[in-house]
Structures are given as structure tokens and as C-alpha cells.
Design a protein around this motif. Structure first.
Motif, PDB file in Angstrom:
ATOM      1  N   TYR A   1       0.820  -1.212   0.000  1.00 14.51           N
ATOM      2  CA  TYR A   1       0.000   0.000   0.000  1.00 14.51           C
ATOM      3  C   TYR A   1       0.855   1.265   0.000  1.00 14.51           C
ATOM      4  N   PHE A   2       1.992   1.246   0.671  1.00 14.31           N
ATOM      5  CA  PHE A   2       2.892   2.402   0.609  1.00 14.31           C
ATOM      6  C   PHE A   2       3.425   2.590  -0.809  1.00 14.31           C
ATOM      7  N   TYR A   3       3.782   1.492  -1.468  1.00 13.22           N
ATOM      8  CA  TYR A   3       4.314   1.578  -2.828  1.00 13.22           C
ATOM      9  C   TYR A   3       3.267   2.121  -3.796  1.00 13.22           C
ATOM     10  N   PHE A   4       2.094   1.474  -3.831  1.00 15.50           N
ATOM     11  CA  PHE A   4       1.056   1.926  -4.753  1.00 15.50           C
ATOM     12  C   PHE A   4       0.483   3.278  -4.327  1.00 15.50           C
ATOM     13  N   GLY A   5       0.519   3.574  -3.031  1.00 16.86           N
ATOM     14  CA  GLY A   5       0.103   4.889  -2.565  1.00 16.86           C
ATOM     15  C   GLY A   5       1.022   5.978  -3.069  1.00 16.86           C
ATOM     16  N   SER A   6       2.328   5.693  -3.138  1.00 14.68           N
ATOM     17  CA  SER A   6       3.260   6.695  -3.664  1.00 14.68           C
ATOM     18  C   SER A   6       3.028   6.911  -5.163  1.00 14.68           C
ATOM     19  N   LEU A   7       2.743   5.837  -5.884  1.00 14.28           N
ATOM     20  CA  LEU A   7       2.428   6.000  -7.308  1.00 14.28           C
ATOM     21  C   LEU A   7       1.139   6.801  -7.485  1.00 14.28           C
ATOM     22  N   TRP A   8       0.137   6.473  -6.655  1.00 15.24           N
ATOM     23  CA  TRP A   8      -1.138   7.179  -6.747  1.00 15.24           C
ATOM     24  C   TRP A   8      -0.982   8.648  -6.359  1.00 15.24           C
TER      25      TRP A   8
ATOM     26  N   SER B   1      -7.806   8.824  -2.896  1.00 12.31           N
ATOM     27  CA  SER B   1      -6.663   9.161  -2.038  1.00 12.31           C
ATOM     28  C   SER B   1      -6.988   8.940  -0.564  1.00 12.31           C
ATOM     29  N   ILE B   2      -8.178   9.339  -0.131  1.00 10.85           N
ATOM     30  CA  ILE B   2      -8.579   9.114   1.262  1.00 10.85           C
ATOM     31  C   ILE B   2      -8.660   7.624   1.548  1.00 10.85           C
ATOM     32  N   GLY B   3      -9.106   6.840   0.570  1.00 11.68           N
ATOM     33  CA  GLY B   3      -9.128   5.388   0.733  1.00 11.68           C
ATOM     34  C   GLY B   3      -7.734   4.824   0.945  1.00 11.68           C
ATOM     35  N   PHE B   4      -6.784   5.262   0.138  1.00 12.78           N
ATOM     36  CA  PHE B   4      -5.395   4.812   0.303  1.00 12.78           C
ATOM     37  C   PHE B   4      -4.855   5.194   1.678  1.00 12.78           C
ATOM     38  N   VAL B   5      -5.050   6.443   2.063  1.00 13.59           N
ATOM     39  CA  VAL B   5      -4.522   6.908   3.346  1.00 13.59           C
ATOM     40  C   VAL B   5      -5.185   6.150   4.498  1.00 13.59           C
TER      41      VAL B   5
ATOM     42  N   LEU C   1       4.538   7.900  13.496  1.00 17.37           N
ATOM     43  CA  LEU C   1       4.704   9.227  12.914  1.00 17.37           C
ATOM     44  C   LEU C   1       3.998   9.304  11.563  1.00 17.37           C
ATOM     45  N   SER C   2       4.126   8.252  10.778  1.00 21.55           N
ATOM     46  CA  SER C   2       3.444   8.200   9.496  1.00 21.55           C
ATOM     47  C   SER C   2       1.931   8.268   9.689  1.00 21.55           C
ATOM     48  N   CYS C   3       1.435   7.564  10.702  1.00 20.41           N
ATOM     49  CA  CYS C   3      -0.003   7.595  10.991  1.00 20.41           C
ATOM     50  C   CYS C   3      -0.429   8.975  11.478  1.00 20.41           C
ATOM     51  N   LEU C   4       0.432   9.644  12.220  1.00 13.03           N
ATOM     52  CA  LEU C   4       0.133  10.997  12.689  1.00 13.03           C
ATOM     53  C   LEU C   4       0.058  11.975  11.512  1.00 13.03           C
ATOM     54  N   LEU C   5       0.920  11.791  10.530  1.00 12.19           N
ATOM     55  CA  LEU C   5       0.913  12.651   9.348  1.00 12.19           C
ATOM     56  C   LEU C   5      -0.282  12.374   8.433  1.00 12.19           C
ATOM     57  N   CYS C   6      -1.008  11.294   8.693  1.00 11.30           N
ATOM     58  CA  CYS C   6      -2.228  11.033   7.929  1.00 11.30           C
ATOM     59  C   CYS C   6      -3.270  12.121   8.168  1.00 11.30           C
ATOM     60  N   GLY C   7      -3.257  12.720   9.364  1.00 16.93           N
ATOM     61  CA  GLY C   7      -4.242  13.747   9.696  1.00 16.93           C
ATOM     62  C   GLY C   7      -4.213  14.932   8.743  1.00 16.93           C
ATOM     63  N   PRO C   8      -3.062  15.618   8.591  1.00 19.55           N
ATOM     64  CA  PRO C   8      -3.028  16.743   7.651  1.00 19.55           C
ATOM     65  C   PRO C   8      -3.310  16.334   6.202  1.00 19.55           C
ATOM     66  N   VAL C   9      -2.887  15.142   5.824  1.00 15.70           N
ATOM     67  CA  VAL C   9      -3.120  14.691   4.450  1.00 15.70           C
ATOM     68  C   VAL C   9      -4.609  14.499   4.201  1.00 15.70           C
ATOM     69  N   VAL C  10      -5.294  13.844   5.149  1.00 15.29           N
ATOM     70  CA  VAL C  10      -6.741  13.649   4.991  1.00 15.29           C
ATOM     71  C   VAL C  10      -7.452  15.000   5.010  1.00 15.29           C
TER      72      VAL C  10
ATOM     73  N   GLN D   1      -3.735   2.642   4.690  1.00 19.10           N
ATOM     74  CA  GLN D   1      -2.361   2.715   5.193  1.00 19.10           C
ATOM     75  C   GLN D   1      -2.350   3.011   6.692  1.00 19.10           C
ATOM     76  N   PHE D   2      -3.245   3.858   7.148  1.00 19.71           N
ATOM     77  CA  PHE D   2      -3.337   4.164   8.576  1.00 19.71           C
ATOM     78  C   PHE D   2      -3.705   2.906   9.367  1.00 19.71           C
ATOM     79  N   LEU D   3      -4.754   2.206   8.930  1.00 20.70           N
ATOM     80  CA  LEU D   3      -5.197   1.008   9.658  1.00 20.70           C
ATOM     81  C   LEU D   3      -4.140  -0.092   9.643  1.00 20.70           C
ATOM     82  N   LEU D   4      -3.565  -0.358   8.483  1.00 20.47           N
ATOM     83  CA  LEU D   4      -2.511  -1.381   8.407  1.00 20.47           C
ATOM     84  C   LEU D   4      -1.281  -0.970   9.212  1.00 20.47           C
ATOM     85  N   GLY D   5      -0.955   0.326   9.187  1.00 19.81           N
ATOM     86  CA  GLY D   5       0.192   0.814   9.949  1.00 19.81           C
ATOM     87  C   GLY D   5      -0.009   0.637  11.444  1.00 19.81           C
TER      88      GLY D   5
END
Length: 173
Positions: free
Chosen positions: A14-21, A118-122, A85-94, A125-129
Motif C-alpha cells: 500500500y505504501f508503494y502503490f500509494g506513492s504511485l497514486w 486518495s482518502i481510501g489509500f490513506v 509518525l506516518s499515521c500521525l501525518l495522515c491527519g493533515p493529508v486527509v 495505510q493508517f489502519l494497516l500501519g
């Protein structure tokens, strides 16, 4: 004995395909912003809003790659604080995605679709993280070790003493 969870392949995928997306999303969004700036009549009194909305896109360009990089490195190195930290950064992205879906001056149907994906990807990634990080081995715990391991002085391979959490000193001294 229960084995600790190792690197999550699903999360890394999901991180890989999320970066492509996110790259695709950013290019499409920038193109749409340029098109909207040329074709749609932004109110003269609030023309600075166009610049503000465009600046959010560049803030996204700073935050999202960092979030994906930190999360991917944390997953590969089994470092839970990086995942958190990655999960915390999900907040501003969402927040940015929701803003682009409902708050910007002109919202196109394609933007609603792009931001929903994009919200689906994030979200995934948040839940799996969070799930993966809770299963990582604790800091300093070796697989199969009963307590925390501390090194006092040089490592045992160099003739130093190693003290284990349970007591005694081992190694040459």
C-alpha cells in the motif's frame, strides 16, 4: 511461543502503490488547478483564494512523500515510532483531501473521485500501519529473550562484559 510480527508486506504494498497514486493525484490536481485558473471566473475580491488553494497542493507535495517514506522505512526496519509518525501525518493529508473535496472554490466531479481514492489509500495505510506497529518487536528485545538486554562497556565479541536484565555478567573481562 508466539513469534512477533515481522514486516507487513500488505502495508509495504500500500505504501508503494500509494506513492504511485499520490504522484498521479498531484499531477492531475495541478493540471486541474491550471485549467480552473484559466477557464473559471474566480471572484476578483477573493482572487488570493486561488493562490491559497494552490499552495495547499504544494504543502501536500511536502507532507505526503515524507509520510510515505517514513512509514515505509519504519515498516522495513520494524521501527514502530516511525509507523506512528506516518499515521500521525495522515491527519493533515486527509484534511487536505477533504478540503479539496468540499471546501475549495470550484469542486469538479473528477476531483471528488481523485480525493476519494486518495482518502481510501490513506485510510488503509493508517489502519494497516497501526495494526502492524502494535505487532512489531519491542525496542531492544531480541527474539526469544526473556528480558531487556543491555550492554555495559564494549560488546562481548571485543572482550567486554554484557549484562542482561536478569542479573549476571557474561563475557570476558
Amino acid at each position: 511461543a508466539r513469534r512477533p510480527l515481522m514486516t507487513s508486506v500488505s502495508l509495504e504494498t500500500y505504501f508503494y502503490f500509494g506513492s504511485l497514486w499520490s504522484t498521479t493525484f498531484w499531477i492531475f490536481s495541478l493540471s486541474l488547478f491550471i485549467w480552473k485558473g484559466c477557464r473559471l471566473p474566480y471572484p476578483e475580491a477573493s482572487h488570493h483564494i486561488y493562490g491559497l488553494e494552490l499552495s495547499y497542493l504544494f504543502m501536500y507535495l511536502l507532507v505526503e512523500p515524507c509520510r510515505l517514506f517514513v512509514g515505509s522505512k519504519g515498516n522495513r526496519s520494524l521501527h514502530a515510532p516511525s509507523i506512528y509518525l506516518s499515521c500521525l501525518l495522515c491527519g493533515p493529508v486527509v484534511w487536505m483531501h477533504v478540503y479539496y473535496m468540499i471546501q475549495q472554490t470550484y469542486v469538479l466531479h473528477i476531483e471528488t473521485f481523485l480525493n476519494s481514492v486518495s482518502i481510501g489509500f490513506v485510510g488503509v495505510q493508517f489502519l494497516l500501519g497501526m495494526f502492524s506497529a502494535t505487532g512489531f518487536p519491542k525496542e531492544g528485545a531480541a527474539p526469544g529473550a526473556r528480558g531487556p538486554q543491555r550492554v555495559v562497556g564494549p560488546p562481548a565479541a571485543m572482550g567486554g562484559a554484557v549484562q542482561y536484565g536478569g542479573g549476571g555478567v557474561r563475557g570476558g573481562g
